[in-house]
Design an enzyme around this catalytic site. Structure first.
Site, mmCIF file in Angstrom:
data_model
loop_
_atom_site.group_PDB
_atom_site.id
_atom_site.type_symbol
_atom_site.label_atom_id
_atom_site.label_comp_id
_atom_site.label_asym_id
_atom_site.label_seq_id
_atom_site.Cartn_x
_atom_site.Cartn_y
_atom_site.Cartn_z
ATOM 1 N N GLY A 16 4.660 21.056 61.962
ATOM 2 C CA GLY A 16 5.841 20.426 61.360
ATOM 3 C C GLY A 16 6.099 19.053 61.951
ATOM 4 N N GLY A 17 5.037 18.387 62.386
ATOM 5 C CA GLY A 17 5.184 17.090 63.077
ATOM 6 C C GLY A 17 5.430 15.909 62.151
ATOM 7 N N ASP A 72 -0.939 25.308 56.394
ATOM 8 C CA ASP A 72 0.171 26.242 56.237
ATOM 9 C C ASP A 72 0.051 27.215 57.400
ATOM 10 O OD1 ASP A 72 1.809 28.443 55.537
ATOM 11 O OD2 ASP A 72 1.664 27.917 53.415
ATOM 12 N N ARG A 74 0.999 29.969 57.911
ATOM 13 C CA ARG A 74 0.841 31.388 57.560
ATOM 14 C C ARG A 74 -0.618 31.733 57.299
ATOM 15 N NH1 ARG A 74 5.470 30.788 52.997
ATOM 16 N NH2 ARG A 74 4.364 28.820 52.822
ATOM 17 N N TYR A 154 20.913 30.934 68.047
ATOM 18 C CA TYR A 154 21.198 32.261 67.495
ATOM 19 C C TYR A 154 19.995 33.209 67.593
ATOM 20 C CZ TYR A 154 19.290 30.219 63.141
ATOM 21 O OH TYR A 154 18.502 29.595 62.210
ATOM 22 N N GLY A 196 21.061 23.134 69.610
ATOM 23 C CA GLY A 196 22.220 23.214 68.712
ATOM 24 C C GLY A 196 21.950 22.255 67.569
HETATM 25 C C1 HXC Z 1 18.457 32.355 48.069
HETATM 26 C C2 HXC Z 1 16.383 31.332 48.116
HETATM 27 C C3 HXC Z 1 16.972 30.083 48.476
HETATM 28 C C4 HXC Z 1 18.402 30.034 48.604
HETATM 29 C C5 HXC Z 1 14.827 29.808 48.334
HETATM 30 N N1 HXC Z 1 15.053 31.099 48.041
HETATM 31 N N2 HXC Z 1 15.981 29.165 48.601
HETATM 32 N N3 HXC Z 1 17.101 32.444 47.943
HETATM 33 N N4 HXC Z 1 19.091 31.193 48.415
HETATM 34 N N5 HXC Z 1 19.030 28.909 48.930
HETATM 35 C C6 HXC Z 1 14.077 32.120 47.663
HETATM 36 C C7 HXC Z 1 13.332 31.783 46.384
HETATM 37 O O1 HXC Z 1 14.114 32.103 45.245
HETATM 38 C C8 HXC Z 1 12.081 32.647 46.533
HETATM 39 O O2 HXC Z 1 12.329 33.997 46.253
HETATM 40 C C9 HXC Z 1 11.814 32.584 48.019
HETATM 41 O O3 HXC Z 1 13.052 32.191 48.655
HETATM 42 C C10 HXC Z 1 10.745 31.573 48.390
HETATM 43 O O4 HXC Z 1 11.138 30.313 47.844
HETATM 44 P P1 HXC Z 1 10.051 29.224 47.456
HETATM 45 O O5 HXC Z 1 10.794 28.019 47.016
HETATM 46 O O6 HXC Z 1 9.043 29.804 46.522
HETATM 47 O O7 HXC Z 1 9.301 29.017 48.856
HETATM 48 P P2 HXC Z 1 8.558 27.784 49.481
HETATM 49 O O8 HXC Z 1 8.186 26.782 48.421
HETATM 50 O O9 HXC Z 1 7.502 28.330 50.360
HETATM 51 O O10 HXC Z 1 9.696 27.073 50.380
HETATM 52 C C11 HXC Z 1 10.126 27.645 51.553
HETATM 53 C C12 HXC Z 1 11.609 27.362 51.827
HETATM 54 C C13 HXC Z 1 11.946 25.863 51.671
HETATM 55 C C14 HXC Z 1 11.922 27.906 53.218
HETATM 56 C C15 HXC Z 1 12.449 28.158 50.786
HETATM 57 O O11 HXC Z 1 13.320 25.665 51.925
HETATM 58 C C16 HXC Z 1 11.137 25.005 52.644
HETATM 59 O O12 HXC Z 1 10.021 24.581 52.279
HETATM 60 N N6 HXC Z 1 11.636 24.764 53.879
HETATM 61 C C17 HXC Z 1 10.925 24.045 54.938
HETATM 62 C C18 HXC Z 1 11.808 23.164 55.751
HETATM 63 C C19 HXC Z 1 13.064 23.816 56.304
HETATM 64 O O13 HXC Z 1 13.502 24.883 55.827
HETATM 65 N N7 HXC Z 1 13.680 23.130 57.297
HETATM 66 C C20 HXC Z 1 14.927 23.597 57.885
HETATM 67 C C21 HXC Z 1 14.671 24.155 59.226
HETATM 68 S S1 HXC Z 1 16.193 24.107 60.050
HETATM 69 P P3 HXC Z 1 12.083 34.686 44.788
HETATM 70 O O14 HXC Z 1 12.182 36.143 45.031
HETATM 71 O O15 HXC Z 1 13.196 34.151 43.910
HETATM 72 O O16 HXC Z 1 10.728 34.241 44.320
HETATM 73 C C22 HXC Z 1 16.275 25.342 61.136
HETATM 74 C C23 HXC Z 1 17.407 25.098 62.118
HETATM 75 C C24 HXC Z 1 18.459 26.075 62.228
HETATM 76 O O17 HXC Z 1 15.535 26.271 61.178
HETATM 77 C C25 HXC Z 1 19.569 25.751 63.218
HETATM 78 C C26 HXC Z 1 20.503 24.656 62.856
HETATM 79 C C27 HXC Z 1 21.664 24.476 63.790
HETATM 80 P P1 NAP Z 2 12.411 19.925 59.165
HETATM 81 O O1 NAP Z 2 12.289 18.454 59.230
HETATM 82 O O2 NAP Z 2 12.621 20.557 57.830
HETATM 83 O O3 NAP Z 2 11.119 20.550 59.859
HETATM 84 C C1 NAP Z 2 10.475 21.695 59.439
HETATM 85 C C2 NAP Z 2 8.990 21.398 59.350
HETATM 86 O O4 NAP Z 2 8.256 22.611 59.135
HETATM 87 C C3 NAP Z 2 8.626 20.453 58.200
HETATM 88 O O5 NAP Z 2 7.878 19.374 58.707
HETATM 89 C C4 NAP Z 2 7.762 21.297 57.269
HETATM 90 O O6 NAP Z 2 6.733 20.504 56.692
HETATM 91 C C5 NAP Z 2 7.207 22.332 58.240
HETATM 92 N N1 NAP Z 2 6.832 23.579 57.574
HETATM 93 C C6 NAP Z 2 7.623 24.366 56.793
HETATM 94 N N2 NAP Z 2 6.913 25.396 56.330
HETATM 95 C C7 NAP Z 2 5.665 25.268 56.855
HETATM 96 C C8 NAP Z 2 4.476 26.036 56.746
HETATM 97 N N3 NAP Z 2 4.426 27.146 55.994
HETATM 98 N N4 NAP Z 2 3.363 25.616 57.415
HETATM 99 C C9 NAP Z 2 3.416 24.495 58.157
HETATM 100 N N5 NAP Z 2 4.493 23.741 58.315
HETATM 101 C C10 NAP Z 2 5.615 24.120 57.656
HETATM 102 O O7 NAP Z 2 13.606 20.444 60.072
HETATM 103 P P2 NAP Z 2 13.962 20.203 61.612
HETATM 104 O O8 NAP Z 2 15.426 20.231 61.703
HETATM 105 O O9 NAP Z 2 13.215 19.034 62.159
HETATM 106 O O10 NAP Z 2 13.419 21.537 62.283
HETATM 107 C C11 NAP Z 2 12.389 21.522 63.258
HETATM 108 C C12 NAP Z 2 12.513 22.742 64.146
HETATM 109 O O11 NAP Z 2 13.737 22.676 64.872
HETATM 110 C C13 NAP Z 2 12.528 24.074 63.409
HETATM 111 O O12 NAP Z 2 11.825 25.038 64.147
HETATM 112 C C14 NAP Z 2 13.998 24.430 63.396
HETATM 113 O O13 NAP Z 2 14.215 25.822 63.274
HETATM 114 C C15 NAP Z 2 14.414 23.892 64.753
HETATM 115 N N6 NAP Z 2 15.849 23.660 64.915
HETATM 116 C C16 NAP Z 2 16.438 22.613 64.285
HETATM 117 C C17 NAP Z 2 17.787 22.374 64.490
HETATM 118 C C18 NAP Z 2 18.482 21.212 63.858
HETATM 119 O O14 NAP Z 2 19.705 21.091 64.024
HETATM 120 N N7 NAP Z 2 17.785 20.309 63.184
HETATM 121 C C19 NAP Z 2 18.522 23.236 65.314
HETATM 122 C C20 NAP Z 2 17.896 24.316 65.918
HETATM 123 C C21 NAP Z 2 16.543 24.505 65.721
HETATM 124 P P3 NAP Z 2 6.078 20.828 55.259
HETATM 125 O O15 NAP Z 2 7.188 21.049 54.300
HETATM 126 O O16 NAP Z 2 5.232 19.625 54.991
HETATM 127 O O17 NAP Z 2 5.220 22.050 55.457
#
Ligand code: HXC
Ligand code: NAP
Length: 297
Positions: A16-17, A72, A74, A154, A196
């Site tokens: 995720g760089g 990916d 996974r 969390y 956080g």
């Molecule tokens: C309910 C949802 C949903 C939503 C997606 N889904 N979004 N369900 N509410 N808001 C469901 C879809 O309907 C689908 O199920 C399933 O999840 C997979 O969705 P896809 O879009 O097909 O998956 P994919 O394209 O692989 O995308 C994965 C993703 C997307 C996680 C949904 O958001 C993503 O690519 N995220 C990567 C970056 C990211 O999330 N960054 C944030 C990290 S922050 P069905 O059954 O309908 O097919 C973090 C920090 C936390 O972790 C702490 C902060 C303080």
């Molecule tokens: P972000 O920019 O959305 O980073 C998530 C990264 O994960 C993206 O670069 C995405 O790239 C990659 N990714 C998602 N699915 C992947 C997959 N299947 N294979 C490989 N890469 C994948 O969000 P961020 O806030 O910087 O988050 C970075 C980390 O910090 C995460 O672990 C998050 O849980 C943690 N964190 C963030 C916060 C915050 O406040 N921002 C707080 C606590 C913890 P692609 O879409 O190109 O795959």
């Protein structure tokens, strides 16, 4: 925080760089002299980041190189490809930053099985697949590598509305401690950071979307009354990936401005005014006097 060149000769893989925190940490590692392989699903995004980090104005003379390989997390075959391409380009691997994640807020009962699986697979399966693959390479080649997992606060407390993420981050945290105990004998260290809120587009779009963002201020419940700065996290990450932290393993370091501690039983007393405290003090003292009197009588 670290001196110039502190990471010279090291090669780190950052999942995720290409975006957010992974990009900020990669930038700092490169500035400190490390070679960095960034990987994620979107080749165009990591290519753009690699180009940016390699051509930034003010890039120090001893800065490291950046390689972008799509993956990916996974998929074990794609992980093995990242590892072999990294070794081919940089000669070896010294560190792994498991930073990739997927997350969104939702009442849990609204989630489909696939939605739950998607988050757990990226966060937990992706972390243990990558750690297993790199760990085997380190053990076979007698390299004392270091893993750093980006967790969340969390992961230990649990949290509603991000349950798949909490389940997966919690699992990854237990893996961090378990493998720190098991692989210490190979010189391999594993640690975690629990951040956080640090503003990134990826997290904010999915965790603080409108109308939520305008309804609640995420800083209000943070004792330091602000969100984190990327540089603060990058400093900590670089330290934990460097040899300076050589005696730290199995640890999780929280960097959240005190947010988690603010959940303390009496933290709501923050709202009490000075005048109210005067009254409360008198009431408590009065009760003390009454109970003393009762004891004497
Ligand atoms: C309910 C949802 C949903 C939503 C997606 N889904 N979004 N369900 N509410 N808001 C469901 C879809 O309907 C689908 O199920 C399933 O999840 C997979 O969705 P896809 O879009 O097909 O998956 P994919 O394209 O692989 O995308 C994965 C993703 C997307 C996680 C949904 O958001 C993503 O690519 N995220 C990567 C970056 C990211 O999330 N960054 C944030 C990290 S922050 P069905 O059954 O309908 O097919 C973090 C920090 C936390 O972790 C702490 C902060 C303080
Ligand atoms: P972000 O920019 O959305 O980073 C998530 C990264 O994960 C993206 O670069 C995405 O790239 C990659 N990714 C998602 N699915 C992947 C997959 N299947 N294979 C490989 N890469 C994948 O969000 P961020 O806030 O910087 O988050 C970075 C980390 O910090 C995460 O672990 C998050 O849980 C943690 N964190 C963030 C916060 C915050 O406040 N921002 C707080 C606590 C913890 P692609 O879409 O190109 O795959």
């Amino acid at each position: 925080m670290l001196r110039d060149g502190a990471m010279q000769g090291k090669t780190i893989i950052v999942t995720g760089g290409g975006t957010g925190l992974g990009k900020s940490i990669s930038r700092y590692l490169v500035q400190l002299g490390a070679n960095v392989t960034i990987c994620s699903r979107r080749q165009a995004v990591i290519d753009e980041t690699a180009h940016e980090l390699m051509t930034e104005p003010g890039r120090p003379a001893g800065a490291g190189q950046v390689l972008a390989v799509a993956c990916d997390v996974r998929n074990p075959t794609e992980i093995e490809n990242v590892i072999s391409q990294t070794i081919e380009k940089f000669g070896r691997i010294d560190g792994l930053l498991n930073n990739s994640a997927g997350n969104f807020i939702s009442p849990t009962e609204r989630l489909s099985y696939k939605a739950f699986d998607t988050i757990v697979d990226i966060v937990l399966r992706g972390t243990y697949y990558f750690t297993l693959a790199v760990g085997k390479y380190w053990i076979e080649n007698k390299i004392p590598g270091t893993v750093l997992n980006i967790s969340t606060t969390y992961a230990s407390t649990g949290s509603g509305y991000v349950v798949p993420s909490a389940v997966a981050k919690g699992g990854a945290l237990i893996m961090t401690k378990s493998l720190a105990a098991e692989w210490g004998k190979y010189g391999i260290r594993l640690n975690a950071i629990a951040p956080g809120p640090f503003p990134t587009k990826g997290a904010w779009d999915r965790l603080f979307p409108e109308p939520l963002a305008s309804m609640m201020d995420p800083t209000s419940r943070i004792p330091l009354k602000r969100v984190g700065e990327h540089g603060e996290l990058a400093n900590l990450a670089a330290y934990l990936l460097s040899d300076y932290s050589g005696y730290i393993t199995g640890e999780t370091i929280t960097i959240d401005g005190g947010e988690v501690l603010a959940a303390g039983e009496f933290s709501h007393l923050e709202q009490v005014t000075s005048e109210q405290w005067d009254m409360i003090e008198q009431t408590i003292k009065q009760a003390n006097r009454a109970s003393k009197k009762e004891g004497q009588g």
